[in-house]
Design a protein around this motif. Structure first.
Motif, PDB file in Angstrom:
ATOM      1  N   GLN C 197      59.361  29.454  62.975  1.00 33.92           N
ATOM      2  CA  GLN C 197      60.117  30.053  61.874  1.00 33.92           C
ATOM      3  C   GLN C 197      61.624  29.937  62.047  1.00 33.92           C
ATOM      4  O   GLN C 197      62.371  29.977  61.070  1.00 33.92           O
ATOM      5  N   GLU C 198      62.073  29.799  63.279  1.00 33.64           N
ATOM      6  CA  GLU C 198      63.514  29.625  63.524  1.00 33.64           C
ATOM      7  C   GLU C 198      63.980  28.266  62.995  1.00 33.64           C
ATOM      8  O   GLU C 198      63.183  27.363  62.835  1.00 33.64           O
ATOM      9  N   PRO C 199      65.306  28.146  62.807  1.00 31.73           N
ATOM     10  CA  PRO C 199      65.811  26.830  62.409  1.00 31.73           C
ATOM     11  C   PRO C 199      65.593  25.810  63.532  1.00 31.73           C
ATOM     12  O   PRO C 199      65.960  26.060  64.678  1.00 31.73           O
ATOM     13  N   THR C 200      64.974  24.708  63.200  1.00 31.82           N
ATOM     14  CA  THR C 200      64.752  23.652  64.190  1.00 31.82           C
ATOM     15  C   THR C 200      66.014  22.811  64.335  1.00 31.82           C
ATOM     16  O   THR C 200      66.915  22.865  63.500  1.00 31.82           O
ATOM     17  N   LEU C 201      66.021  22.005  65.381  1.00 26.95           N
ATOM     18  CA  LEU C 201      67.140  21.074  65.549  1.00 26.95           C
ATOM     19  C   LEU C 201      67.231  20.173  64.315  1.00 26.95           C
ATOM     20  O   LEU C 201      68.323  19.921  63.796  1.00 26.95           O
ATOM     21  N   LEU C 202      66.093  19.721  63.835  1.00 25.96           N
ATOM     22  CA  LEU C 202      66.073  18.881  62.626  1.00 25.96           C
ATOM     23  C   LEU C 202      66.772  19.582  61.461  1.00 25.96           C
ATOM     24  O   LEU C 202      67.623  19.000  60.797  1.00 25.96           O
ATOM     25  N   LYS C 203      66.426  20.838  61.257  1.00 25.92           N
ATOM     26  CA  LYS C 203      66.986  21.600  60.141  1.00 25.92           C
ATOM     27  C   LYS C 203      68.500  21.756  60.295  1.00 25.92           C
ATOM     28  O   LYS C 203      69.257  21.620  59.336  1.00 25.92           O
ATOM     29  N   LEU C 204      68.917  22.027  61.507  1.00 24.55           N
ATOM     30  CA  LEU C 204      70.343  22.258  61.758  1.00 24.55           C
ATOM     31  C   LEU C 204      71.138  20.963  61.598  1.00 24.55           C
ATOM     32  O   LEU C 204      72.245  20.963  61.063  1.00 24.55           O
ATOM     33  N   VAL C 205      70.569  19.890  62.064  1.00 22.18           N
ATOM     34  CA  VAL C 205      71.233  18.599  61.890  1.00 22.18           C
ATOM     35  C   VAL C 205      71.299  18.258  60.401  1.00 22.18           C
ATOM     36  O   VAL C 205      72.303  17.742  59.910  1.00 22.18           O
ATOM     37  N   GLU C 206      70.241  18.598  59.701  1.00 21.70           N
ATOM     38  CA  GLU C 206      70.211  18.354  58.262  1.00 21.70           C
ATOM     39  C   GLU C 206      71.375  19.065  57.567  1.00 21.70           C
ATOM     40  O   GLU C 206      72.113  18.463  56.784  1.00 21.70           O
ATOM     41  N   GLU C 207      71.541  20.333  57.902  1.00 21.71           N
ATOM     42  CA  GLU C 207      72.621  21.103  57.252  1.00 21.71           C
ATOM     43  C   GLU C 207      73.989  20.520  57.589  1.00 21.71           C
ATOM     44  O   GLU C 207      74.878  20.465  56.757  1.00 21.71           O
ATOM     45  N   TRP C 208      74.107  20.092  58.822  1.00 22.64           N
ATOM     46  CA  TRP C 208      75.364  19.506  59.261  1.00 22.64           C
ATOM     47  C   TRP C 208      75.615  18.193  58.517  1.00 22.64           C
ATOM     48  O   TRP C 208      76.724  17.913  58.066  1.00 22.64           O
ATOM     49  N   LEU C 209      74.586  17.389  58.357  1.00 14.05           N
ATOM     50  CA  LEU C 209      74.744  16.116  57.642  1.00 14.05           C
ATOM     51  C   LEU C 209      75.111  16.349  56.183  1.00 14.05           C
ATOM     52  O   LEU C 209      75.875  15.577  55.585  1.00 14.05           O
ATOM     53  N   GLU C 210      74.572  17.419  55.617  1.00 11.73           N
ATOM     54  CA  GLU C 210      74.877  17.703  54.209  1.00 11.73           C
ATOM     55  C   GLU C 210      76.357  18.014  53.999  1.00 11.73           C
ATOM     56  O   GLU C 210      76.876  17.874  52.901  1.00 11.73           O
ATOM     57  N   ARG C 211      77.011  18.432  55.067  1.00 15.11           N
ATOM     58  CA  ARG C 211      78.445  18.752  54.970  1.00 15.11           C
ATOM     59  C   ARG C 211      79.337  17.556  55.259  1.00 15.11           C
ATOM     60  O   ARG C 211      80.558  17.712  55.317  1.00 15.11           O
TER      61      ARG C 211
END
Lengths: 406, 406, 406, 406
Positions: C197-211
């Motif tokens: 349920q926590e943010p995965t590395l994939l999810k965090l990288v995704e958010e970073w890429l979106e910026r």
């Protein structure tokens, strides 16, 4: 190699005797003179004029030099150099088997050493991908158009290598519905065809395994003794279980027992074996399989120590070749993507399909692990068979008197 | 490489634009036609006719073919292939520095990637000894007489590589009282001489370090700020210690304090630096040393992240080259022994002496570890210098407008 | 480590300042005293009393000590130690992303270094199988019964690691129709659930890429510019082909052209993207994919050099994890065979099925290679965007003034 | 290990028979019950509660948690785990030698396999430095003060390992004028002392080599035959040279001839041997040296194939241990610099001095390469000795009848 002193060693005093010929004396003298007058120097010895001038960048020819193409060329050349070395070792080992020299057990050291060397080379080749991976997909994209239609499918040596080890034609995955040999023409195609017809390493090892001492029906008769012991053992286990009070555990054990009995029944069923062979799930003959299992069980006998190492190294080669294939797949994925979603079976998907047990030549040696039994079920060697094993090592006189050939 | 599909990719649609010439249109058209009619195939592309015919066994020429000589040749050829690749990368990096393109920070990625690639190649070369080590001293003995007087000392590429990185002539260990260049003649000797005179990688990195933004005396003036902070810090520590009651521990701390003060006094003493340079114990200029330390301390600043990686990779190269030398020594010991007790400096002993910090080109980068200080002693970057660092990255217009050169 | 001198370094003079507290002064003093009075010694520091007493052989407990079980235990313990280190690095990187500290680009060095460290550890773990492979199937057979029902499926850390990187629950291959989490109980099971349920590395990288700067529709608007350029380019190519005289080649080129157009039409079709995401064939959001491609194309911009390295390292992790899985499969095949022919999906076959792109978390980064275009199709950065990219690096004041957090 | 299916194998049916005891039947039954009720699970089996809770950061205790200390701890713990495994293998091999079980040649497979395993572990340990090298000098500086006075010099296991292999006390380089054992107290110190007094691997191998069949003066008498052959050979070479017309070359050859004669005179001079032993330049007894050379020359005889592999593996261990030392030195250089110029022998310089042939335990096996001769100088084995070699393998009845111990 830089400053390598053993390289320049001149033991002119020690002549390894070449086979005697009439001109022997003179030749040897000439050799001495030539050496002292200069002999050969490093660059000439290694033919560096050829090796180091063979890097022609297609991108440069097209007036658009792309830096990373150089790495691409050198890496592939290094692979081909090592493939040549592997073929050289494989051929020498096959020759020892074909000539029957392996019956002189002194040649087992050579066989073992050279097969182990192939293992070490493959280990290097697996690691070598790390160098090419310093090139990114973007660097590659800049020159990949210039390579057309050159293709790794066209590596003659790799196909020879597969054939000589024993990848069978009928188990190969077709690529774009074409036979692998269609990528080659003329002499190359003929070479490939002839390696399909020559005895493969697999075939030669099979014949050698069939000769494993102890298999003789009128001698130690390993296979029958083993069958008896195993089913005796299973029966005893079964009796023990039957005496247990009813319980879930008892049921589980009985179920497991049934499975084991089926498993071993299949092992001693020659027809079933032949059926599996016809489907490509087994590769060795029934007798060779027996020899391999015998070596497994008696691996500590002096006679079998080196043969056991050989079987282990053969599995190493299989394992490393599939690791090589897998690393290759990983790199290709990185370089050109999987093209998922664009339709058509991609090169990536083809390569992926070759990372398969179909390409494991010595798959039977792995699968024998399924048929292991407790040490006390293994037929005992009596003092007679011990002696037999040891003295049998003394090769017959015709071999003993012959020179080391190589 | 076997079955490598990206190899046969034909993106005929995508033409990377070569520099415009008059015949441009025609050429490109010709290119398309040629490719579609066949283009180049794998074996021709890699010039395998040269690569795979360059293995001539001297022992075979002398009618006494020794199996293991083939491995010996192939291994050395693989080394030379990779040396060529290393030289290719080194030259491209030196060109970027020499042309001044490194002032456009976009080129730092290239520099970094290529230096890192050299690191990866050296890593492979260090491992590659494991393959040659499958040959025993006894196998080698059978053919080593035929090699005379070929010697690894004659590897031109390895000497070029040492020179281009920056092994200085005067720190080389002489072998048999001869200058290393005496092993080479004619064109080769001239090439070596010219690499001694061209700017080495060490020299180019030095110049680049001297330009590190923040060193300007009329700007951030890092060096002076650092000196002040360090001696302030030492003084505060000293005061603390002086307040302690007398004890053995206090004495130890005071002694340690004296040493530290001496150490840092030496760091800020330019004359001492020049003295160490004259003895070969330091290699970088005083200013470049300051730049390196600045990059160390501010490595997390975006501007310095990639430069910091570069310094790390340069140490990697040094480390791997000495590991390569050491692995070489180990193998030579195994192949020919140390000849201890027979008198005369042996090749083994010569090689051993080259595994020395004298051959570490970037030794200063290692030794800076001696001069680290706590983070709170490092001069703070104020918002001004922050801004300076970032905007400085925007290359001046002349570079920005120029095309990517390579 | 043996004789490691840096280990005993006592720079008592240099105190890295801990966060200020009231007792600060005293604490620091205490520290000095304690250290000088003895401090900690090697074995206590490493808690070797725990580490080196944790090897209990089940076979020995059952009064049938089997030598090779010791290797089996130590190897697995070493794996678990390194898994712990990987989790430690992953958590720290995830924290940097979660806390938003990555907006201060100075933290990119940390992120990059730690992800690279994970790469290096996985590389070691892949090699580590070579040690366990010195145990043969026969050695293993002697003690494997004692291990029941201990199973590698029960490695909590490996599951945590998969979850934290981002292996999605719904893409996991079930084993014996059981959910992977069923192997765990109580606290362990809860930990696993919470990592899902926590943010995965994939999810965090995704958010970073979106910026990724440059994606803004009202700014540089990379995506639209790219679409225009690509279709302009394709149209020009098409026109060229149409002008060619009719021929087989022309037809081929036209067919290829149609494919390319379809390919790129799919790239710019958000609905198609979402469809692929729903099938698990893509993992990143549409915007993140754009950011990744932007970093690919502008990787030489100083701003993007380190992000580009990060994307490369993420692919390295994926690649090495699948290599680890594959090496694991190879070893299992060797140890217990494939059980082909005995029915029931074996552990071997389960493991084999996990060597799949389904388990590649950053599969999109690989597949972007499908969408590369010639450099001159990539939208040019004008001086404005250049400047924007550089100054954007200057973090906002709130971050600049904050301390280094870790 | 993750998802490792062979791990959970439950061949409850197959009981490897433990040594018979009275309670045998019951115990075995108990075992079955226990296993079926649950048995042991992965985490308990590996005692992960101890392994994974042993990472306590000193920096965290001092309220200044430094991220990289975790890596430092885990790396050293992994080293210690593997050291324990190496000691376990070494002890088992030494036991086989000490108990005399090696006279039953069946045990040679065990000896060889376990020594080879030590080789593979050392190979891993050499590579493992690459992980720790992801920590920079600056990261290390942040926490190294907290480690005081813990020191790698205090690694008990590494010292035990050196002692058990056979690094002699009197050849150790002293550090800061202290004896290595002074770093240890109480029980540890006693353990070290006792390993200095127990038979080392070197000593045990020496005794085994002295028993090499064929050395008997009243039997094959290898040594005397070899001496005769060598000097006959040298004389023949000399005569050839003397017949040459005078020339520079002739002089060179004569000079070389004189050297060779001296070399071999020294080989057959027992007093000279004892002198070299007293200086620490040779380690093996005169007779053992003869045995080793005999194994070298007749390595292809079935009887000697495995012994030859053993000698090769012993050299591998020596080589890898010095490579390990050298890699260690390189890392220390990087972490703390060489402190050149600050006076005092540094830890770096101490470590560097241990990368020396003084620490090569089996140095004689390397140096035998100096004494190789052409194959036709090696005394021929007649059919009698052949038979002798083979039948000798049949162990005497007392061993043959005994069970496999271990």
């Amino acid at each position: 190699m830089s400053g390598c002193p053993y390289f320049e060693k001149k033991h002119l005093l020690y002549k390894n005797k070449p086979p005697k010929t009439e001109e022997d004396e003179d030749d040897s003298q000439a050799g001495v003179n030539k050496a002292s007058r200069g002999g050969i120097i490093y660059g000439d010895y290694l033919q560096l004029d050829k090796i180091l001038t063979a890097q022609v960048l297609q991108s440069e020819l097209k007036a658009n030099k792309i830096h990373d193409e150089h790495l691409f060329i050198v890496t592939h050349q290094a692979y081909e150099l090592w493939f040549k070395q592997i073929l050289f070792e494989l051929d020498s080992v096959r020759d020892i088997f074909i000539s029957g020299h392996v019956r002189d057990e002194r040649n087992m050291l050579k066989v073992n050493t050279r097969i182990h060397r192939v293992v070490m080379i493959f280990r290097l080749l697996v690691d070598q991908f790390a160098v090419l991976e310093t090139m990114t997909a973007l660097d590659f994209f800049d020159f990949r158009e210039y390579l057309s239609p050159a293709s790794g499918f066209q590596s003659l040596q790799f196909r020879l290598l597969e054939n000589k080890i024993g990848v069978p034609d009928n188990l190969r995955v077709p690529y774009n519905r074409r036979h692998y040999r269609d990528n080659f023409k003329g002499h190359d195609s003929e070479m490939l065809l002839s390696t399909e017809q020559e005895p493969t390493l697999l075939k030669l090892v099979e014949e050698w395994l069939e000769r494993t001492p102890g298999l003789e029906v009128d001698g130690f008769n390993f296979w029958q003794r083993l069958e008896i012991n195993i089913f005796d053992g299973l029966n005893q286990e079964k009796e023990k279980i039957e005496k247990m009070p009813d319980s879930e555990e008892k049921e589980e054990l009985m179920a497991e027992m049934v499975k084991q009995r089926e498993l071993f029944t299949s092992l001693f069923d020659e027809k079933r074996h032949d059926h599996l062979v016809s489907k490509g799930e087994r590769r060795l003959s029934y007798k060779a399989l027996q020899g391999a299992l015998m070596i497994y069980f008696y691996r500590e006998e002096p006679r079998f120590q080196v043969p056991f190492q050989l079987l282990t190294s053969l599995m190493d080669i299989d394992t490393l070749m599939t690791k090589w294939r897998y690393n290759h797949v990983c790199m290709v994925h990185r370089m050109i993507g999987s093209k998922a979603g664009t339709g058509g079976s991609s090169g990536y998907q083809y390569l992926r399909s070759t990372v398969s047990d179909r390409y494991k030549v010595f798959v039977d040696l792995f699968n024998l692990a399924t048929f292991l039994v407790p040490r006390h079920w293994v037929p005992k060697l009596n003092p007679n068979i011990h002696t037999f094993l040891y003295t049998a090592e003394c090769c017959d006189s015709s071999y003993c008197s012959s020179d080391d050939s190589d």
